[in-house]
Design a protein around this motif. Structure first.
Motif, PDB file in Angstrom:
ATOM      1  N   ARG A  12       0.806  -1.237   0.000  1.00 42.81           N
ATOM      2  CA  ARG A  12       0.000   0.000   0.000  1.00 42.81           C
ATOM      3  C   ARG A  12       0.828   1.272   0.000  1.00 42.81           C
ATOM      4  N   GLN A  13       2.102   1.178   0.259  1.00 40.41           N
ATOM      5  CA  GLN A  13       2.988   2.328   0.303  1.00 40.41           C
ATOM      6  C   GLN A  13       2.366   3.478   1.103  1.00 40.41           C
ATOM      7  N   PRO A  14       2.234   3.284   2.429  1.00 42.08           N
ATOM      8  CA  PRO A  14       1.525   4.271   3.257  1.00 42.08           C
ATOM      9  C   PRO A  14       2.234   5.626   3.319  1.00 42.08           C
ATOM     10  N   ALA A  15       1.435   6.643   3.552  1.00 38.49           N
ATOM     11  CA  ALA A  15       1.961   7.995   3.741  1.00 38.49           C
ATOM     12  C   ALA A  15       2.656   8.063   5.102  1.00 38.49           C
ATOM     13  N   ALA A  16       3.325   9.161   5.366  1.00 37.54           N
ATOM     14  CA  ALA A  16       4.139   9.291   6.572  1.00 37.54           C
ATOM     15  C   ALA A  16       3.343   9.031   7.853  1.00 37.54           C
ATOM     16  N   LEU A  17       2.153   9.609   7.947  1.00 39.62           N
ATOM     17  CA  LEU A  17       1.342   9.434   9.154  1.00 39.62           C
ATOM     18  C   LEU A  17       0.973   7.965   9.354  1.00 39.62           C
ATOM     19  N   ASP A  18       0.542   7.309   8.300  1.00 42.36           N
ATOM     20  CA  ASP A  18       0.181   5.897   8.387  1.00 42.36           C
ATOM     21  C   ASP A  18       1.395   5.025   8.685  1.00 42.36           C
ATOM     22  N   LEU A  19       2.531   5.389   8.125  1.00 39.95           N
ATOM     23  CA  LEU A  19       3.749   4.638   8.360  1.00 39.95           C
ATOM     24  C   LEU A  19       4.167   4.729   9.825  1.00 39.95           C
ATOM     25  N   ARG A  20       4.031   5.906  10.405  1.00 37.54           N
ATOM     26  CA  ARG A  20       4.347   6.070  11.836  1.00 37.54           C
ATOM     27  C   ARG A  20       3.426   5.210  12.690  1.00 37.54           C
ATOM     28  N   LEU A  21       2.161   5.147  12.335  1.00 35.72           N
ATOM     29  CA  LEU A  21       1.211   4.317  13.062  1.00 35.72           C
ATOM     30  C   LEU A  21       1.596   2.837  12.961  1.00 35.72           C
ATOM     31  N   LEU A  22       1.976   2.405  11.787  1.00 32.03           N
ATOM     32  CA  LEU A  22       2.388   1.014  11.598  1.00 32.03           C
ATOM     33  C   LEU A  22       3.634   0.683  12.414  1.00 32.03           C
ATOM     34  N   MET A  23       4.599   1.575  12.435  1.00 34.73           N
ATOM     35  CA  MET A  23       5.828   1.331  13.194  1.00 34.73           C
ATOM     36  C   MET A  23       5.545   1.310  14.697  1.00 34.73           C
ATOM     37  N   ALA A  24       4.680   2.196  15.167  1.00 34.16           N
ATOM     38  CA  ALA A  24       4.320   2.207  16.586  1.00 34.16           C
ATOM     39  C   ALA A  24       3.600   0.910  16.959  1.00 34.16           C
ATOM     40  N   THR A  25       2.724   0.446  16.081  1.00 27.18           N
ATOM     41  CA  THR A  25       2.022  -0.807  16.317  1.00 27.18           C
ATOM     42  C   THR A  25       2.997  -1.972  16.404  1.00 27.18           C
ATOM     43  N   SER A  26       3.988  -1.976  15.544  1.00 23.34           N
ATOM     44  CA  SER A  26       4.993  -3.036  15.551  1.00 23.34           C
ATOM     45  C   SER A  26       5.745  -3.062  16.874  1.00 23.34           C
ATOM     46  N   LYS A  27       6.115  -1.908  17.377  1.00 25.92           N
ATOM     47  CA  LYS A  27       6.826  -1.839  18.659  1.00 25.92           C
ATOM     48  C   LYS A  27       5.922  -2.276  19.810  1.00 25.92           C
TER      49      LYS A  27
END
Length: 72
Positions: A12-27
């Motif tokens: 999906r190549q997320p935008a910056a905001l979505d990417l930050r959410l994904l990385m936070a979820t991973s942590k």
């Protein structure tokens, strides 16, 4: 969960905001897994102490300290 996050990033190549959410979820997933492992260790040790019916004051104090560390 990490595989799903990787798939979302790749497809999906997320935008910056979505990417930050994904990385936070991973942590968060990693931290929750670690907390679950520690809770399992505490529960296993508590069960063994209960089954032995020989809980000394030292073992009880050690279990109390373990529980307090888990809460923090």
């Amino acid at each position: 969960m990490d595989d799903e996050i990787s798939n979302v990033i790749a497809w999906r190549q997320p935008a910056a905001l979505d990417l930050r959410l994904l990385m936070a979820t991973s942590k968060c997933v990693t931290n929750l897994e670690r907390a679950g492992d520690e809770a399992w260790k505490i529960a296993t040790r508590s069960r063994k102490t209960d089954e032995a019916c020989a809980a000394t004051a030292m073992q009880i104090a050690e279990l109390r300290n373990s529980g307090e560390m888990a809460l923090t």
